[in-house]
Design an enzyme around this catalytic site. Structure first.
Site, PDB file in Angstrom:
ATOM      1  N   GLU A 161     -75.198 -15.642  36.239  1.00 47.08           N
ATOM      2  CA  GLU A 161     -75.316 -14.643  37.317  1.00 47.08           C
ATOM      3  C   GLU A 161     -75.169 -13.288  36.645  1.00 47.08           C
ATOM      4  O   GLU A 161     -74.051 -12.889  36.306  1.00 47.08           O
ATOM      5  CB  GLU A 161     -74.213 -14.855  38.356  1.00 47.08           C
ATOM      6  CG  GLU A 161     -74.328 -16.149  39.142  1.00 47.08           C
ATOM      7  CD  GLU A 161     -75.481 -16.152  40.131  1.00 47.08           C
ATOM      8  OE1 GLU A 161     -76.091 -15.086  40.342  1.00 47.08           O
ATOM      9  OE2 GLU A 161     -75.773 -17.217  40.681  1.00 47.08           O
ATOM     10  N   ASN A 183     -65.751  -7.449  38.926  1.00 50.08           N
ATOM     11  CA  ASN A 183     -65.949  -6.722  40.184  1.00 50.08           C
ATOM     12  C   ASN A 183     -65.496  -7.482  41.430  1.00 50.08           C
ATOM     13  O   ASN A 183     -65.127  -6.857  42.421  1.00 50.08           O
ATOM     14  CB  ASN A 183     -67.396  -6.245  40.313  1.00 50.08           C
ATOM     15  CG  ASN A 183     -68.381  -7.366  40.301  1.00 50.08           C
ATOM     16  OD1 ASN A 183     -68.088  -8.457  39.813  1.00 50.08           O
ATOM     17  ND2 ASN A 183     -69.564  -7.124  40.842  1.00 50.08           N
ATOM     18  N   GLU A 188     -75.755 -19.865  42.944  1.00 51.91           N
ATOM     19  CA  GLU A 188     -74.431 -20.158  43.485  1.00 51.91           C
ATOM     20  C   GLU A 188     -74.578 -20.230  44.999  1.00 51.91           C
ATOM     21  O   GLU A 188     -75.560 -19.733  45.561  1.00 51.91           O
ATOM     22  CB  GLU A 188     -73.444 -19.062  43.079  1.00 51.91           C
ATOM     23  CG  GLU A 188     -73.229 -19.089  41.563  1.00 51.91           C
ATOM     24  CD  GLU A 188     -72.060 -18.280  41.049  1.00 51.91           C
ATOM     25  OE1 GLU A 188     -71.974 -17.101  41.413  1.00 51.91           O
ATOM     26  OE2 GLU A 188     -71.274 -18.822  40.262  1.00 51.91           O
ATOM     27  N   CYS A 204     -73.396  -6.290  41.719  1.00 51.27           N
ATOM     28  CA  CYS A 204     -74.561  -6.657  40.903  1.00 51.27           C
ATOM     29  C   CYS A 204     -75.872  -6.537  41.670  1.00 51.27           C
ATOM     30  O   CYS A 204     -76.901  -6.157  41.119  1.00 51.27           O
ATOM     31  CB  CYS A 204     -74.397  -8.082  40.415  1.00 51.27           C
ATOM     32  SG  CYS A 204     -74.057  -9.234  41.756  1.00 51.27           S
TER      33      CYS A 204
END
Ligand code: NAD
Length: 486
Positions: A248, A151, A460, A282
């Protein structure tokens, strides 16, 4: 790309022709073939590991300041190629050019700048022990594997590479098979910025190529962005050699609108948090809880604003909703829309594939709002990863917190209210790695990002990422006499 026209792996500072099979990457807006891409097999992964080992020896011996300068130069080069790379990203993902030009490449560059700036200041600590002292050295892990989702291809590559490289690691990156075009461009940019060969390598392919990385004993860490099921497999494979992992993963995040919220601001948040990138984000707030008093006016205005959204050719600067990643994913999204209707939710706008004109060739679906949703509906429980918003009514603060947390996911959450005490009280109780108050889906590079529960492990961005790409070595230094009982 080599002169055979095949997109090869990037290993040891150059494209590396191979003889393994290729796969096609398609433009999801038209179905056209964009490129033939080489699948990296065992030999390519071994070559990448060998190159990364050599690259690591050189890179980790450089000072943080030297590494930082190269990352900063790479950020400038990435920005200079923004138009070309945004176009490539739009062709490969189907995302509107207005998004990729403004955000996708620049946020990658922001990340390179941020970690480039931090590289010189990565330190351990001094520990005073009286007649002795100790210090810690912050050292790289070695070779890190980055495995990306489709994505945000360039952004994900940068979010993984920048902290890893700033800490002195080497990286082998595998982009998602649906969007393999831009990761190698990042490798080109790094090379132009003066990064030694072997420090950043790219291999393309499917799950099998990813597994070759996660199972490789010479790799110290795997950082994955992907689905929960993939995260579990990666962690299981990584366990055999006790690799560090950052995961993630997916989400089904709550976006809570209290009845004192600024309505248009909350609607903007809900639209950004559901329809941006055709909902393929997400952290989207796909469960929109609206306090009952506000529900009717919220829905009315939401539908009115959603109706004005421009669905179109992703390369047209006016387009706000582009294509989904491909036909298979589109069918999954349409399947959820049908299940939502069958379960009794009302599609108050959208709910269909776009079939008119040229868009009928691509994977376009209308932004969809479901009203009258219940917590047990599949559209409310499961990650759809498309432009599908579920609106739920609630009455009390305690009730909405309990319902918001009643999910195995925990990636993100949003709260819209003018009452700051309530806002902070609510986020303190929400089980989510990232929360936004009176905004949604804003991910500045300075702010750690990641999930709890099934949404992931590790963070992150922000200084927190440094912890996940480095390890401490403790050194004890004796200053006094040594007494030995033997
Ligand atoms: P995916 O899990 O299908 O694939 C992700 C990557 O993992 C791909 O490169 C794939 O080839 C690789 N892979 C698949 N199986 C593997 C295995 N067994 N071993 C090693 N590698 C393997 O995910 P996707 O469909 O590309 O992306 C969509 C998902 O990613 C959604 O669930 C979304 O929520 C999640 N996502 C999460 C974040 C986040 O930051 N939390 C960001 C973007 C996307």
């Amino acid at each position: 790309m080599t002169d055979t026209g095949i997109l090869e792996a990037w290993i040891d500072g150059a494209y590396r022709p191979a003889t393994t099979d290729c796969f096609e990457t398609l433009n999801p807006a038209t179905g056209e073939i964009l490129a033939q891409v080489r699948i990296a097999g065992g030999a390519e992964v071994e070559a990448a590991v060998a190159a990364a080992r050599r690259g690591f020896a050189v890179w980790s011996a450089m000072t943080g300041a030297e590494r930082g300068r190269i990352l900063t130069r790479a950020a400038q080069l990435l920005r200079a190629r923004n138009d070309e790379l945004a176009r490539l990203e739009t062709l490969d993902t189907g995302k509107p050019i207005q998004e990729t030009e403004a955000i996708d490449i620049h946020s990658g560059a922001d990340c390179l700048e941020y970690f480039g700036g931090l590289a010189a200041s990565l330190t351990g600590e001094h520990i005073d022990l009286g007649s002795a002292f100790a210090y810690t050295r912050r050292e790289p892990l070695g070779i890190c594997a980055g495995i990306g989702a489709w994505n945000y291809p360039m952004q994900i590559a940068c979010w993984k590479a920048a902290p890893a490289l700033a800490c002195g690691n080497a990286m082998i990156f595998k982009p998602a098979e649906l969007t393999p075009l831009t990761a190698v461009k990042l490798a080109e940019v790094f090379a132009e910025a003066g990064m030694p060969p072997g420090v950043f390598n790219v291999v393309q392919g499917f799950a099998e190529t990813g597994q070759l990385l996660t199972r490789h004993p010479g790799i110290a860490k795997v950082s994955l962005t992907g689905e929960v099921g993939t995260g579990i497999k990666v962690m299981t494979d990584a366990a055999a050699s006790l690799k560090h992992v950052t995961l993630e993963l997916g989400g089904k995040s709550p976006l809570i609108v209290f009845d004192d919220a600024e309505v248009d601001r909350a609607i903007s948040g809900a639209m950004l948090g559901n329809f941006y990138s055709a909902g393929e984000v997400c952290s989207n707030g796909t469960r929109v809880f609206v306090q009952r008093k506000l529900l009717d006016s919220f829905l009315e205005r939401l539908v009115e604003r959603t109706r004005r959204m421009v669905i179109g050719d992703p390369l047209d600067p006016a387009t706000q909703v582009g294509a989904l990643i491909g036909e298979e994913h589109l069918q999954k999204v349409l399947g959820y829309i049908e299940r939502g209707k069958a379960e009794g939710a009302d599609a108050v706008i959208g709910g269909k594939r776009v079939t008119e004109g040229a868009l009928g060739q691509g994977a376009f679906v209308e932004p969809t709002v479901f009203a009258n949703c219940r917590d047990d509906m599949s559209v409310v429980r499961e990650e759809i990863f498309g432009p599908v918003m579920s609106v739920l009514a609630f009455d009390e603060e305690e009730e909405v917190i309990e319902r918001a947390n009643a999910t195995p996911y925990g990636l993100a959450a949003g709260v819209f209210t003018r009452d700051l005490a309530r806002a902070h009280r609510t986020v303190a109780h929400l089980q989510a790695g990232t929360c936004w108050i009176n905004n949604y889906n804003i991910t500045p590079i300075e702010m750690p990002f990641g999930g709890v529960k099934l949404s992931g492990i590790g963070r992150e961005n922000g200084k927190a990422a440094i912890e996940h790409y480095s390890q401490l070595k403790s050194v004890y230094v004796e200053l006094g006499e040594v007494e030995c009982p033997y």
